[in-house]
Scaffold this motif. Structure first.
Motif, PDB file in Angstrom:
ATOM      1  N   LEU A  76       0.756  -1.029  -0.190  1.00 22.63           N
ATOM      2  CA  LEU A  76       0.046  -0.190  -0.141  1.00 22.63           C
ATOM      3  C   LEU A  76       0.846   1.305  -0.090  1.00 22.63           C
ATOM      4  CD1 LEU A  76      -2.696  -1.233   2.627  1.00 22.63           C
ATOM      5  CD2 LEU A  76      -2.728  -1.187   0.145  1.00 22.63           C
ATOM      6  N   GLU A  77       0.438   2.240  -0.566  1.00 23.02           N
ATOM      7  CA  GLU A  77       0.942   3.521  -0.794  1.00 23.02           C
ATOM      8  C   GLU A  77       0.773   4.276   0.592  1.00 23.02           C
ATOM      9  OE1 GLU A  77       3.586   5.944  -1.308  1.00 23.02           O
ATOM     10  OE2 GLU A  77       3.163   5.183  -3.558  1.00 23.02           O
ATOM     11  N   ILE A  78       2.052   4.362   1.494  1.00 17.16           N
ATOM     12  CA  ILE A  78       1.900   4.856   2.884  1.00 17.16           C
ATOM     13  C   ILE A  78       2.279   6.261   2.976  1.00 17.16           C
ATOM     14  CG2 ILE A  78       2.000   2.547   3.722  1.00 17.16           C
ATOM     15  CD1 ILE A  78       4.944   3.111   4.597  1.00 17.16           C
ATOM     16  N   LYS A  79       3.019   6.774   2.022  1.00 21.62           N
ATOM     17  CA  LYS A  79       3.805   8.261   1.941  1.00 21.62           C
ATOM     18  C   LYS A  79       2.663   9.388   2.156  1.00 21.62           C
ATOM     19  CE  LYS A  79       3.812   9.060  -2.912  1.00 21.62           C
ATOM     20  NZ  LYS A  79       4.816   9.572  -4.074  1.00 21.62           N
ATOM     21  N   ASN A  80       1.442   9.175   1.947  1.00 22.61           N
ATOM     22  CA  ASN A  80       0.645  10.009   2.116  1.00 22.61           C
ATOM     23  C   ASN A  80      -0.137  10.187   3.268  1.00 22.61           C
ATOM     24  OD1 ASN A  80       1.308  11.350  -0.710  1.00 22.61           O
ATOM     25  ND2 ASN A  80      -0.175   9.928  -1.561  1.00 22.61           N
ATOM     26  N   ASP A  81       0.210   9.139   4.038  1.00 23.08           N
ATOM     27  CA  ASP A  81      -0.561   9.002   5.537  1.00 23.08           C
ATOM     28  C   ASP A  81       0.549   9.469   6.245  1.00 23.08           C
ATOM     29  OD1 ASP A  81      -1.912   8.260   7.696  1.00 23.08           O
ATOM     30  OD2 ASP A  81      -2.557   6.146   6.767  1.00 23.08           O
ATOM     31  N   PRO A  82      -0.011  10.658   6.934  1.00 26.10           N
ATOM     32  CA  PRO A  82       0.780  11.033   8.107  1.00 26.10           C
ATOM     33  C   PRO A  82       0.769  10.620   9.251  1.00 26.10           C
ATOM     34  CG  PRO A  82      -1.230  12.535   7.986  1.00 26.10           C
ATOM     35  CD  PRO A  82      -1.222  11.231   6.775  1.00 26.10           C
ATOM     36  N   ALA A  83      -0.030   9.520   9.833  1.00 27.51           N
ATOM     37  CA  ALA A  83      -0.376   8.958  10.911  1.00 27.51           C
ATOM     38  C   ALA A  83       1.136   8.135  11.344  1.00 27.51           C
ATOM     39  CB  ALA A  83      -1.159   7.851  10.923  1.00 27.51           C
TER      40      ALA A  83
END
Length: 388
Positions: free
Chosen positions: A363-370
């Motif tokens: 999954l693309e995680i770079k856009n999730d700031p958590a």
């Protein structure tokens, strides 16, 4: 010995939609959603977040090095479990760095299990007064695109530390609870979206509240005059208001105004987030504590918990003198102000991106700031990461 909620923390993902936009896309009058349902915005859960990551993100601000080494009970309440066997609490233990000599358990009973977890934590501390218990209520409310339940979706997590001499709220030993086997809401094993009979569920919710309220008064001798605020499980905010209106005639005119004002404060966050299932009641409590400047220590709060299927509980708690010290300062307002609005087309695309099946994927995680994210699936195992 006083036992109760010592600290609280909240998390919901960084995405949302405007309910007025959803109404327009579905060909509905916006006021049907904004006023009739009582929702303004709705949290959108990206594929990089699930009940486990949201629970970890909610609990992280409460963790200290000392707590990680001494905590020996983690209770994870959810109806959005990610495994038919393994407890989500075991993942939380690892992600949060909690020592291995701890019990970790997952509880399920629709939206009610967060309350049962809280009561079990209270009972554990009663036997072990030097211990604390971490209770996490985390869920994704999911009904499907263009369904009648779509307007009541949402998601997030509330984490609570339960201890003796708590900073926020002591729990009184006065719970009244009941169970009835009804089919107002359920989710089969083969489905990712819940099934709900909306009108029937609303009626059962109100019937449970009124019966438990009447039983509580009979068993304790208390009346509505003994309460400074009533806090409700809010699958949508209008639901709680209907419950409150059932008992308002028991109060005089001045108290009716006060109880209505407290309810408005308690539903402020839920209007922006949507349904939290197991965490909904406790988001209402957080909203009340943060948004009611006139709430005084010693106030008695009545709390109504409901889980479809169905189980309910009414109990009370006493607000403590330093309750603000147990809350993460400005946490929810900051979270809400940082969220990113989506178009309905973007929301629909995200909604379809579920982590179903057994095939490996990233999954693309770079856009999730958590801090904690779900990075994908490998060898049929969810890949959880701590980003920072």
């Amino acid at each position: 010995m006083k036992i109760g909620i010592d600290q609280m923390s909240f998390f919901s993902p960084h995405l949302y939609i405007e309910m007025s936009d959803l109404a327009q896309a579905r060909g509905e009058d916006p006021n049907k959603y904004l006023i009739g349902i009582g929702q303004t915005r709705q949290a959108v859960i990206p594929p990089t977040q699930d009940a486990v990551t949201m629970g970890a993100n909610a609990a992280a601000p409460l963790m200290t090095d000392e707590l990680r080494q001494t905590l020996d009970l983690v209770i994870f309440a959810t109806e959005s479990g990610i495994d038919q066997s393994k407890s989500g609490a075991a993942y939380l233990q690892r992600l949060l760095g909690i020592q291995k000599y701890a019990r970790t358990i997952e509880l399920k009973q629709a939206c009610y299990s967060g309350t049962y977890g809280l009561m079990q934590a209270r009972d554990y501390v009663a036997v072990h007064p030097d211990r604390k218990v971490l209770v996490v209520a985390s869920d994704v409310a999911r009904y499907g695109l263009k369904t009648s339940g779509e307007v009541t979706q949402g998601g997030g997590a509330v984490a609570m530390l339960v201890s003796a001499d708590p900073q926020i709220l002591t729990l009184e030993n006065d719970s009244q609870f009941m169970t009835d086997d009804v089919m107002d809401f359920w989710r089969p094993n083969y489905a990712t979206e819940a099934r709900v009979d909306g009108k029937y569920s609303s009626n059962v919710y109100q019937e449970f509240f009124k019966e438990l309220w009447d039983r509580y008064r009979k068993q304790t001798g208390r009346t509505i005059d003994d309460f400074d605020a009533l806090v409700f499980h809010l699958p949508y905010t209008k639901m709680g208001k209907k419950g409150l209106q059932m008992v308002l005639p028991e109060a005089d005119e001045l108290q009716q105004k006060e109880l209505l004002a407290q309810f408005e404060a308690s539903q402020k966050y839920s209007r922006q987030i949507g349904n939290l299932y197991t965490g909904s009641l406790y988001l209402s409590l957080l909203s009340l504590l943060n948004e009611t400047p006139g709430l005084k220590p010693g106030a008695r709060l009545g709390l109504f918990s409901y889980g479809s299927g169905a189980e309910g509980e009414f109990y009370s708690g006493i607000l403590q003198p330093k309750y603000h010290a147990g809350l993460v300062s400005n946490q929810v307002p900051d979270l809400l102000s940082r969220r990113q609005g989506l178009s309905i087309a973007q929301y629909e695309q995200i909604f379809e991106q579920t982590l179903q099946g057994s095939a490996d994927r990233e999954l693309e995680i770079k856009n999730d700031p958590a801090q904690f994210v779900l990075a994908g699936l490998k060898n049929e195992r969810r890949q959880y990461l701590k980003q920072h």
